[in-house]
Design a protein around this motif. Structure first.
Motif, PDB file in Angstrom:
ATOM      1  N   UNK A  74      71.863 -96.656  -9.415  1.00  0.00           N
ATOM      2  CA  UNK A  74      70.488 -96.916  -9.835  1.00  0.00           C
ATOM      3  C   UNK A  74      70.506 -97.360 -11.298  1.00  0.00           C
ATOM      4  N   UNK A 125      61.925 -84.015 -16.622  1.00  0.00           N
ATOM      5  CA  UNK A 125      61.272 -84.895 -15.661  1.00  0.00           C
ATOM      6  C   UNK A 125      61.846 -84.614 -14.281  1.00  0.00           C
ATOM      7  N   UNK A 180      60.746 -93.555  -2.459  1.00  0.00           N
ATOM      8  CA  UNK A 180      60.950 -93.572  -3.917  1.00  0.00           C
ATOM      9  C   UNK A 180      61.316 -94.944  -4.449  1.00  0.00           C
ATOM     10  N   UNK A 181      61.700 -95.845  -3.546  1.00  0.00           N
ATOM     11  CA  UNK A 181      62.071 -97.215  -3.924  1.00  0.00           C
ATOM     12  C   UNK A 181      63.250 -97.266  -4.888  1.00  0.00           C
ATOM     13  N   UNK A 182      64.204 -96.413  -4.659  1.00  0.00           N
ATOM     14  CA  UNK A 182      65.424 -96.445  -5.476  1.00  0.00           C
ATOM     15  C   UNK A 182      66.647 -96.795  -4.622  1.00  0.00           C
ATOM     16  N   UNK A 232      62.359 -86.673 -11.779  1.00  0.00           N
ATOM     17  CA  UNK A 232      63.307 -87.674 -11.261  1.00  0.00           C
ATOM     18  C   UNK A 232      64.116 -88.426 -12.320  1.00  0.00           C
ATOM     19  N   UNK A 233      63.552 -88.646 -13.511  1.00  0.00           N
ATOM     20  CA  UNK A 233      64.287 -89.448 -14.499  1.00  0.00           C
ATOM     21  C   UNK A 233      65.370 -88.601 -15.168  1.00  0.00           C
TER      22      UNK A 233
END
Lengths: 402, 88
Positions: free
Chosen positions: A298, A261, A204-206, A263-264
């Motif tokens: 994040x 959403x 996920x690159x978070x 993920x957001x």
């Protein structure tokens, strides 16, 4: 409606193997995050985490138990033992029939999945251990706690990603409040710091490669942790009658879904959960002195969470304290709300507000008192614990000093 | 070689945007194309797989990543450079 109090707490996490050690580390702003010590770590691009160290499963459990207990179950049983011992409760007769255990986990036995996929896919084996399923199932930890302490009432596991523990504790709170049981065991556990678990999150690159810096302008992602925290929730009159030590009272709970959403995060969803918990507790926003933030580090969470707090609290947002202890113990995913409840208890009972460590630079989008880097002494009467999960599922608990 | 990198990147972006490659303009942004943050992460994964490269990108702060995603052209150039660097 009954009043609900906490009469026992237990934990094992990157900051300590007991509540005493964990709270001491939180008060001292200790960072429990370090280099990961797991198999194939050289093939991971994320190589840090809040791992439980100095832990030897064989010192805790015998061979037969280890065959059945995934690491997340092992952690849960250690935390439950401490919590139930502190409460002094013995679950027998009617109390044993009423009492149950509600726990949160997002992944369940991730290490067991990982080890056994490795054995069939990588090593080409065609046979796995007979207990793989009962070891990896998400409800394994709750079931083993029920068996260890004769809890024969409502027991189940809640999986709402990063809000799992708060949802679980909220369910247990409601069961005691409505009179279904005089005592419930509640909390959560997670252990996905293994090759497959971390590799999945990398996608996920978070994730941060160096540190968890909630609310700081230079934050660059979350860092995973592992461990468990478990509590004894008890009906107030029952606890008082037996002279139990009361750590805090749980006074409100609310849950919302963003329906937006996968993920957001949503500011409205978070704000509705926070104001819902206040309404449920019949509190005014100005009563709240401290919020244990979801504060993942994040970009998206921290600014959304601060905007939600500003909306709910108005001018009072500048007077309250909000910190993220994930900076110290990492993000325990489905177990995180349980470990973070310890910081809430410390605020109410000991008057110590755990800091947000690794705070380097103010971010105008997170312009609240985040208790940067050093713990603070403060007399607070009411605290909140926020959890906002992937999938848009939010759960907020309200606690009060007794 | 550089044409084929360009065509492949455009094909990946077009697939995310649910468009024909011919409808993707070099000066468009991902936002113009209706690609959200999840679509972006998926595009980068597809680019890494297609060219066997590592793309330096952190979803927490796209603007400070070393990988320029400000337009289709920027992405193509960045991928071309990564492919060149890989060969060097």
């Amino acid at each position: 409606m009954k009043r609900v109090v906490i009469t026992g707490a237990g934990t094992i996490n990157a900051l300590g193997h007991t509540v005493t050690d964990t709270l001491k580390a939180m008060a001292e702003g200790v960072c429990g995050i370090g280099p990961l010590n797991i198999r194939d770590v050289d093939r991971l691009s994320i190589q840090i985490g809040g791992q439980v160290t100095d832990y030897d499963p064989e010192a805790e459990y015998n061979r037969q138990q280890i065959a059945l207990y995934d690491r997340f179950t092992q952690f849960t049983l250690i935390a439950a033992r401490e919590a139930i011992a502190q409460s002094g409760l013995v679950f027998e007769g009617e109390l044993g029939n009423e009492a149950g255990v509600v726990l949160g986990t997002a992944g369940g036995g991730v290490n067991t999945w990982d080890e056994n996929y490795r054995s069939v896919y990588e090593e080409g084996k065609n046979r796995v251990h007979p207990f793989v399923v009962p070891k990896l199932m998400n409800n394994a930890a709750a079931s083993h706690v029920s068996m260890a302490y004769n809890l024969k009432g409502p027991s189940f596991t809640v999986a709402t990603a990063c809000a799992s523990s708060n949802h679980a504790m909220g369910q247990a709170f409601q069961l005691v409040r409505c009179g279904a049981s005089r005592a419930m065991i509640a909390g959560g556990s997670e252990s996905m710091l293994c090759f497959g678990g971390v590799k999945a999150w990398e996608g996920l690159r978070v994730m941060s490669k160096d540190a968890c810096r909630p609310f700081s302008a230079n934050r660059n992602g979350m860092v995973q942790g592992e461990g468990s925290a478990v509590f004894v929730f008890e009906e107030y009159e029952h606890a008082k009658a037996r002279g139990a030590e009361i750590l805090a009272e749980i006074v409100g709970f609310a849950m919302t879904s963003d329906a937006a959403d996968i993920v957001m995060p949503s500011m409205q969803g978070a704000a509705r959960a926070i104001s819902g918990a206040l309404r449920d507790a019949r509190l005014n926003p100005s009563d709240v002195g401290y919020i244990n933030a979801h504060g993942t580090g994040t970009a998206a969470n921290d600014k959304t969470e601060c905007a939600a707090v500003a909306q709910v609290f108005g001018h009072h947002a500048d007077d309250l304290m909000i910190s993220s202890t994930k900076s110290m113990h990492g993000h325990l995913i489905g177990g995180t709300g349980a470990v973070e409840l310890l910081a809430c208890i410390m605020a109410l009972k000991d008057g110590i507000i755990a800091p947000t460590i690794n705070y380097d630079e103010p971010d105008p989008e997170c312009a609240l008192d985040v208790v940067p880097n050093e713990a603070r002494n403060a007399d607070v009467d009411v605290v909140l614990s926020n959890a906002f999960a992937f999938g848009g599922l939010n759960a907020v608990l309200a606690l009060r000093k007794v | 070689m550089s044409t084929s990198v360009k065509d492949k990147v455009i094909q990946i972006i077009a697939e995310q945007a649910v468009l024909e490659p011919g409808d993707v303009k070099m000066d468009q942004t991902l936002e113009d194309l209706g690609i959200d943050s999840l679509g972006l992460v998926e595009s980068i994964f597809a680019i890494e797989e297609a060219f066997d490269i590592q793309v330096p990108f952190n979803a927490n702060d796209p603007s400070e990543s070393d990988f320029d995603i400000s337009s289709v052209q920027a992405i193509v150039s960045a991928v071309e450079k990564l492919v060149e660097d890989q060969k060097a």
